[in-house]
Every structure is written in C-alpha cells, then in structure tokens.
Write an enzyme that holds these catalytic residues in place. Sequence first.
Site, short mmCIF file in Angstrom:
data_model
loop_
_atom_site.label_atom_id
_atom_site.label_comp_id
_atom_site.label_asym_id
_atom_site.label_seq_id
_atom_site.Cartn_x
_atom_site.Cartn_y
_atom_site.Cartn_z
CG HIS A 66 -1.93 -1.13 1.19
ND1 HIS A 66 -3.06 -1.15 0.42
CD2 HIS A 66 -1.91 -2.31 1.87
CE1 HIS A 66 -3.71 -2.29 0.62
NE2 HIS A 66 -3.03 -3.01 1.49
CG ASN A 144 -7.60 -4.95 0.07
OD1 ASN A 144 -6.89 -4.00 0.41
ND2 ASN A 144 -7.19 -6.20 0.18
CE1 TYR A 354 -2.57 -5.24 7.80
CE2 TYR A 354 -3.27 -2.99 7.43
CZ TYR A 354 -3.13 -4.29 6.99
OH TYR A 354 -3.56 -4.63 5.73
#
Length: 524
Positions: A66, A144, A354
């Site tokens: 990303h 997404n 994350y």
Amino acid sequence: MNDDQPNTDEQTQGGKTLTTRQGHPVYDNQNLRTVGSRGPTTLENYHFLEKITHFDRERIPERVVHARGAGAHGYFEAYGKVGEDPVSRFTRAKLFQEAGKRTPVFVRFSTVIHGGHSPETLRDPRGFAVKFYTEDGNWDLVGNNLKVFFIRDAMKFPDMVHAFKPDPVTNVQDMERFFDFVSNTPEAMHMITFLFSPWGIPANYREMQGSGVNTYKWVNKDGEGVLVKYHWEPKQGIRNLTQEEAERIQGKNFNHATTDLYQAIEEGNFPEWELFVQIMEDGEHPELDFDPLDPTKLWPEEQFPFLAVGRMVLDRNPVDFHAEVEQVAFGTGVLVDGLDFSDDKLLQGRTFSYSDTQRYRVGANYLQLPINAPQAHVATNQRGGQMAYRVDLAPGQNPHVNYEPSSLGGLSEAAPSGAEHEPYVEGRLVRQKIERTNDFGQAGERYRLFSDFERDELIRNLVSALKDCRPLIQERMIDLLSSCDEDYGRRVAEGLGQDARSVREKLRAAAREAEEISHEAQPY
C-alpha cells in the site's frame, strides 16, 4: 535601511521570514560558510547541517504494501438502524447509535504491491482504509476494494507479498513468480478470478467499492456478539477499466486516480459511499459449504443481506500530503467499544502486523501525530520513545505517577459500558487448515456470473500473464481453473495452446505415481 541587513520588524511580526526549525532567522540560504569563497567548508555550518540532515530523512520508510496512496478528510453519518432494526440490538458502538450523528473520518486509498511512484493503472487490489475519529477514540476499518483475499492464514502473508513483489534480483515483477505461488495456493482462485477481470483495475478511487474483507464482531450492551462484514458502496457508481483502457491512460498520466480524487473534491463534487453490513450469528454454521471466517469467501447475499448503517462523504483535501496521507497509520486492531475481533486467522495476524509496522515506519509515538491522534480524551502511562513531544496527562493527574494502580493521583480504569463479550473456546492447539475450504465453488460461480465481456477480458488477461510461465505452472493453473469451471479452464488452456483435459489427466497420473512411490518408501 541597508538592504544587506535583516528586516527585524518582519522577523518580530513573523511574516514570511525563513527560519530554522529552532526558530532562528536564516540570513543566507544560498551559501555554505567556507574558508574563502572557494572553501573548504567548516563543520560548524549549523544551518546547512540541520537542513541537509532533515532532507536526508524526508522520506520515512515506504510501506511494504500500500505504498502508493491518496487520501481525503470527511465525515461518516449514521442512520441509527441496521436495516429496520435499531442498531443497539447488535452493537453498543456509540458512533452508530443516533440517526444523523456525524463522525470525522480520514480515508486513504492505495494500490498494494508496487512502490510509491508506481502507475495507478496497474492490475492490483486497491486499499480502502478509513479512520473514524469517534468519541471513544479511533476506529480503523482497513480493507480493500475487492471483497475477498488471496489467502486465509496470516502465516502465508509474507510469502504472498514476496511472490507478488518485484524479483529480489532483477527488481521487476515477474508473472512466473506470481503464478508459481498462486498455482500452489488453490484458495487464491476466487481472488484471481476477480483480479484478472476488469474488476482488477478500478477506473479511479471514487467509483470503487470498499470492503473490510475480514470477519469482525459486533457486541451489544449485554455482551452478545454477532459476526459482521463491512461493505462500502459508491454513490457515484462502479466503473472499471479493461487492460487496453488502462494502458492508454498510463501512457498519458500515471497519477490519474490521485488527480481525479483531488480535483473532484476541489470542485465540490464530494464523493460519497454508503456503508452496509452483513450480519451472521456467531458460530461454525455447518449448513454452509465454507467456513464463514474464511476471507477468500463471500457470504451469500440472499442469506445474509446487505443492511445499510450509514453514509460517508469526503469533502476536504489534505493540506500536506506527507503529514497526512503518508504518515497516517492504520491498524486492524484499532477498534472501539462495541466492536470486536472474530477468530479469522488472517485478521488475527494482521492485527499484530499493522500496528507493529507503523511503529517501525513512523515511530513509537506515531499516535501523537495530528493525523493519527484521537479526537477524544487521551491519558496513558506511556512515556518516552523517539519523537515524543507531549505527555498524555489527564487534568489533575499526578505527573510523577506513570503506573497503575496507584493511590497517589494516577489514572484509574474506566467503568465498563456493558457486559464483557465472553465467547466459549475449547480445543487442542494445532497447525491445521480449516475443514471446509471449498476453494473452487465461489470462483466458478463468479466466473459464471460475469458478463460475456468480463469473461472475455478475464481469459485474455490470464492468458497474457501465463504465456511466459514455464509449462508446469501453466498446467497447474489450467487444472485449478478447470476445477472452478470446465469452460474457464478450457478457454485458458486453448489460449495457451493446450488441451485442458489432457493437462488434467497428465497431472492426475503424476500424482498417482508420486503417491505409489511414497507408499513403497514407507517402512513396514
């Protein structure tokens, strides 16, 4: 006044006088301090050293995935209902409770695999991450554009990304590496069917769906939990590109999606999405032919309908790309009260990864940056770390006490807002696949649901990507696609100059031979 002298009045008033980060006025921003006009330079060139060392650090480490992104500010407006039911029946999360209640948001759209300056026309999933600045702190809904994923277990995530990223030797993405992984990963067939169809290249970010992909939970005030999936549907409609259209755009503008989003908001054409949820009772659901926690699967809409819960409008562009779009940090574990995790194995792994990568990429105090800071009460016992520029003290908190419990004026725990959600868990600790994989059913169904145009584009794109792969990889892909739908496999095989039935017979014979050899090698 002598032109060579600094304008002290302007300095005093601020104005547009250039300063250092220390606030020192800069009198000469053109020349190093040197011994004579030709040098050498001296070590005490403090302004230069501050300027160049900051320049050397202007780019924080790029996101592993990303990296290429665009973003905007806006708000989420709740409907106060889930379909026709009051939202409180399912969740106590405050942002959903009142019709018309608005929560500020920041959204980052992105491509996944390639670097920060890669074209936005590449065939790639698109990230759709939303940060809600709720009264109970931040909630990040990270997803997404496509509603499914390539894998179902977080253990495979680094392998998947390595296979899809550019070759570590040539630094060029290689479809043979890509399909080498995919052809050994049957669960990826559903995602591949989406990705190589026109759905693999959205026309822009405004005309693109979003999905949480993973299964989460909602929890009500009684501690009762239900499984939930999130879906963003664009009010602008959905539009995708063919490979030919994408290449034509890329030849003129590889920033087309970022430009489109920015200009639309500047012109007052604020993009809008409606947020839908699908809700399922928590449990294994043996009546389904797949596990509901499997992120490679869709929940059938006829059984679990889309229920509208609110809308999102993006109405303000970032002031500075780096400070906002680049440094914004999301995490799938960033949930508020009333929202919870499911046992989705991909979600469990993402939840650690994350936030860990944000601490590496941006720093231990990334949550003190304005774009990441909650717009709610913050008081912690965390101290220090790189780039800490404040202490999260509550009014009246004893600054000497950075621990809990304490009787000396420290922080205390919050009162519970409802009953704790306590799902029952029992079983052996194992390393096993889920039992109901059904890797091909929904992929075949998706192929049959596509229009003739979408099927033609899908076959054309797969054949083009597979044609330079070695025969074994082509054969495995033909076999897997045939397992999804015979016509699907047949058409890809024909495009590669092969016969699907012969390929499958060959692979079955090889598998039987390998099994016989393995059996003969077993000791009695």
